[in-house]
Design a protein around this motif. Sequence first.
Motif, PDB file in Angstrom:
ATOM      1  N   GLY B 456       6.027   3.604  43.632  1.00 49.35           N
ATOM      2  CA  GLY B 456       5.742   4.448  44.876  1.00 49.35           C
ATOM      3  C   GLY B 456       4.362   4.713  44.999  1.00 49.35           C
ATOM      4  N   GLY B 457       4.271   5.473  46.234  1.00 48.61           N
ATOM      5  CA  GLY B 457       3.060   6.153  46.460  1.00 48.61           C
ATOM      6  C   GLY B 457       1.997   4.981  47.282  1.00 48.61           C
ATOM      7  N   THR B 458       0.778   5.426  47.298  1.00 52.75           N
ATOM      8  CA  THR B 458      -0.187   4.474  48.290  1.00 52.75           C
ATOM      9  C   THR B 458      -0.686   3.426  47.518  1.00 52.75           C
ATOM     10  N   ALA B 459      -0.635   2.386  48.101  1.00 53.68           N
ATOM     11  CA  ALA B 459      -1.217   1.158  47.495  1.00 53.68           C
ATOM     12  C   ALA B 459      -2.537   1.431  47.075  1.00 53.68           C
ATOM     13  N   GLN B 460      -2.580   0.513  45.872  1.00 57.24           N
ATOM     14  CA  GLN B 460      -3.927   0.583  45.038  1.00 57.24           C
ATOM     15  C   GLN B 460      -4.456  -0.665  44.950  1.00 57.24           C
ATOM     16  N   PHE B 461      -5.650  -0.691  45.219  1.00 62.17           N
ATOM     17  CA  PHE B 461      -6.517  -2.036  45.207  1.00 62.17           C
ATOM     18  C   PHE B 461      -7.550  -1.865  44.344  1.00 62.17           C
ATOM     19  N   ALA B 462      -7.566  -2.414  43.018  1.00 61.46           N
ATOM     20  CA  ALA B 462      -8.624  -2.098  42.142  1.00 61.46           C
ATOM     21  C   ALA B 462      -9.194  -3.624  41.964  1.00 61.46           C
ATOM     22  N   ILE B 463      -8.347  -4.539  41.723  1.00 68.22           N
ATOM     23  CA  ILE B 463      -8.792  -5.863  41.460  1.00 68.22           C
ATOM     24  C   ILE B 463      -8.121  -6.702  42.188  1.00 68.22           C
ATOM     25  N   LEU B 464      -8.954  -7.562  43.175  1.00 68.44           N
ATOM     26  CA  LEU B 464      -8.100  -8.662  43.878  1.00 68.44           C
ATOM     27  C   LEU B 464      -8.298 -10.154  43.249  1.00 68.44           C
ATOM     28  N   VAL B 465      -7.001 -10.614  42.992  1.00 66.58           N
ATOM     29  CA  VAL B 465      -6.900 -11.935  42.622  1.00 66.58           C
ATOM     30  C   VAL B 465      -6.427 -12.717  43.778  1.00 66.58           C
ATOM     31  N   VAL B 466      -7.708 -13.524  44.027  1.00 69.58           N
ATOM     32  CA  VAL B 466      -7.259 -14.499  45.414  1.00 69.58           C
ATOM     33  C   VAL B 466      -6.489 -15.625  44.935  1.00 69.58           C
ATOM     34  N   LEU B 467      -5.267 -15.946  45.430  1.00 66.79           N
ATOM     35  CA  LEU B 467      -4.629 -16.648  45.085  1.00 66.79           C
ATOM     36  C   LEU B 467      -4.299 -17.840  46.334  1.00 66.79           C
ATOM     37  N   ARG B 468      -4.133 -18.992  46.019  1.00 64.22           N
ATOM     38  CA  ARG B 468      -3.576 -20.054  47.014  1.00 64.22           C
ATOM     39  C   ARG B 468      -2.543 -20.961  46.509  1.00 64.22           C
ATOM     40  N   PRO B 469      -1.244 -20.356  46.745  1.00 66.51           N
ATOM     41  CA  PRO B 469      -0.222 -21.129  45.972  1.00 66.51           C
ATOM     42  C   PRO B 469      -0.090 -22.548  46.723  1.00 66.51           C
ATOM     43  N   ALA B 470       0.433 -23.422  45.808  1.00 73.18           N
ATOM     44  CA  ALA B 470       0.447 -24.925  46.281  1.00 73.18           C
ATOM     45  C   ALA B 470       1.207 -24.966  47.463  1.00 73.18           C
ATOM     46  N   GLY B 471       0.345 -25.558  48.374  1.00 70.59           N
ATOM     47  CA  GLY B 471       0.900 -25.785  49.793  1.00 70.59           C
ATOM     48  C   GLY B 471       0.806 -24.477  50.829  1.00 70.59           C
ATOM     49  N   GLY B 472       0.414 -23.356  50.136  1.00 72.88           N
ATOM     50  CA  GLY B 472       0.466 -22.245  50.898  1.00 72.88           C
ATOM     51  C   GLY B 472      -0.710 -21.751  51.395  1.00 72.88           C
TER      52      GLY B 472
END
Lengths: 144, 779
Positions: B456-472
Amino acid sequence: MNQLYLLVEIAGQRVALPAEHVESVVELETVTPVPLVARHIAGLAALRSRVLTIVDSLAALELGRSALDGVLTAVIVTVESHLYGLLVEKVEDVVEIAGGVDPVRAPLGSAWGRVSQGIVDHDGDALLVIDPPLLIVGPGAIAA
Amino acid sequence: MDDLLQEFIAETREMLAAISGEIVAWEADPSDRARLDSIFRFVHTVKGSCGFLDLPRLERLSHSAEDALAEVRAGTRSPDGALVSAVLAIVDRIGELAEAIESGEALPEDEDRRLIAAVAQGTVPEAAPVPVAVQTTSATRGVARTIRLPIDLLDRMMGGVSDMVLARNELSRKLREAGYHGAVEAAFERLSASVAEMRDAITRTRMQRIDNIFSMLPRLVRDLSAELDKLVMLDIDGGDVELDREMIEMIRDPLTHALRNAIDHGIEPADQRRAAGKSAAGRIAVSARQAGNQILIEIVDDGRGIDADRVVAKAIAAGIVSRDRAEAMGWAQKLALIFEPGLSTAESVTAISGRGVGMDVVRANIEKIGGVVDVDSRPGQGLRMTFRVPLTLTIIPALTVSAAGQQFAIPRPAIEEIVRVAGESVRVEPLGGGHVASVRGERIPAIDLGGLLGRGGTAQFAILVVLRPAGGDRFALGVDTVHDHEELVVKPAAPAVMATGIYAGTTLPDNGRPMRLLDPGGIAAHAGIEGIGRRRETHADAAASAATPSVPTLLFRDLDGVERAIRLAVVERIEDVPVDTARFTAGRLRLAHDDRIIPLLARTDRFDGPRLRILRMNDGHGSIAYAIDEVIDIVEIGVADVSIAASGPIAGVVLIDGRQVELLDPFSLFAEAADGAPRAGSDQPLCLFASADNGWARQILAPMVEAAGYRVVFPDAGEAARADVVLAMNGDLADCTLPVVRLRERPEPAGESDPTIYRYDRDGLLRALRSSTLREHRR
């Protein structure tokens, strides 16, 4: 035609699980929750080197949810090569019951009807026979 | 190739054992279609393997049997006793030849021809005299260097080793609690090491890189394209995907078959390709990748493709589908008809891929391991065949992260980068109920993993893992902590868990608590960001190309407490060294490090604490060290906001998160450290002392010149002639072709144009030496 059954208590009721499904009974201390999973899946636990999927029998019967603290008792069953732990309140014994499974001739409450195979008679008590694969499927899949 | 041959022989032997019953049954009832099919599959598989392994005799034999059986299947020939005997004789012969190959014995070839002729005419072959060699083969068996084991046994071994790991961990905890001492510790360490090694070995016994089959494809393509006189270029990608050995075995045949079809039926001859406006060489791409809980193996060619309507016409003609049903079929359904037994799309029968019969075998093989075959094709444009193989057990390099107090693993191939949310370069902003991350000016959708998982609560963004899924499309996943890179053994989770769509499997790390492997593609789908990213990205790309290029820059706190930055590219590494290795020697700070003395730059002359953190920099010739307090971050910044023209250690000032940060000038740092730094061995300029007997030159002058970075030699040395500069006392050495620096003994010059240098004028002497050697190098 004698059959082996494991007598357990689920939601305060004594029920029988066909022993052919049952691999073992274990006590678990920690269950790792799996977010977003169906309600009746309590989470994952490790049984030695294998991963167990823990089924909350209460939730599978739509009777609320089991508390996941303290030592949990789980009946280990293998369904389609996956290992499941069915949470039960108490494990009584393995018994041999003579005679076949009779159809249930009474309306069953809640989701009991969905998961039961019938009734067996043990020492004069009528026990509901629970089919583990049906318990594992959970309530959602039937509705779908 | 040896291994492949061994495997082929073992396989053939197994298949023969398996179909021996079928053969007997077929003999009893030649009209039994199921038996016929399984014998057909056997000879077909043998033929396929032979073509690749270059076993022409076996290939001819199996091809002849296949021909005869195909006619029976097509109904143009009846399976009479003569034919059955002839086919069985060939099956036996295949077994004999396989054994002979293994034991290295020769079998007469005319026997083959007789059998082939017999099966073609349908005559009973005369009872062939059993060669003596065959009977002795059983005795000579045992050359095999591989053994086949039941998978169950391997599973038990693996389970046992995993238990050992857990037991070791428990023992470790208990030992720690009990406070164990040295001897126990050493023994325990040894146990740990061997358990770890054992686990690795056992895991590897089941896993195999898909490269093992991919590596044989180039040869296959080369041979086939040569045989068919076609030009084919093969691209292979993803060979490092690891698969269960069982799976590898099972996809070997379907894969070679699909490739064979692609070359034989897909790729057109060069002239046809040119006429169609394609490159003369056909292109076939074979790739493997992991997507969710599946391994995708794709075979894509740019050949003539398959016309679904023609497939349907054939299927109707062959009685596989009714006309009514065919009319209701979509394109994909029509194409899928090629997997029906007995349907061929090829115009002619060739030795390479036969009659299209293989496609039903391909599908049967893939389905046997719980996989799916998809085919997609447009006439004239090519064909894409995809095998989707379930991931039963794989080793996946993964990153472990935490979110909402739980640990998860993310498959590393999907990860593009990991960035910390800080300042202007990496931001996350709310956008219409969702979030968008701006990573160095590029906007990508952001998902808070904790929120997605129900925190719950507000979204927290401390560290971002930048992802590129296969074909996405790319997206950023916000996590709380990043732990480690690990190789994880992943098994599929129970259907109820997989049904969530965001997990690719489960794994059991050493702590014994199950961990879930996230499926990046599934997460994107779950969060509903599929397809949004692409538009953003093109937009962002345009913006990024217009902006000035930014360079990764290391932000650190200097020893004087000031925040400074330096371009990351010049920093070789960041190290901690004991503070007593740094000494103020000969006028400057130096660091005794790695058996070398390197200049140390520091903005303070007092070091606190036992350790010193240094940035090691290298200009290609030598190293220098720069002492710092701590590393703050790595940021991407463009050109300095304020450039400093004056020479000095500071190149400019940049604005980072609203703070002014000095950007160090590596050029001036090296210049500062460079004076007097001894250069390595042979590239030191050679300084020849003209008078060998001059004691002053040897004892007093030479050490100073050497300290300045020259190598001093005397006329008696062999390399005297190669000297870069000659140092002579005034009066010595009247004529010399080498540049000469002359010294005088008196401080005052003899006249205004006196080129000599006073012998204690150190700076003047070194300057003269330097300019002479420079001139010398320039010449």
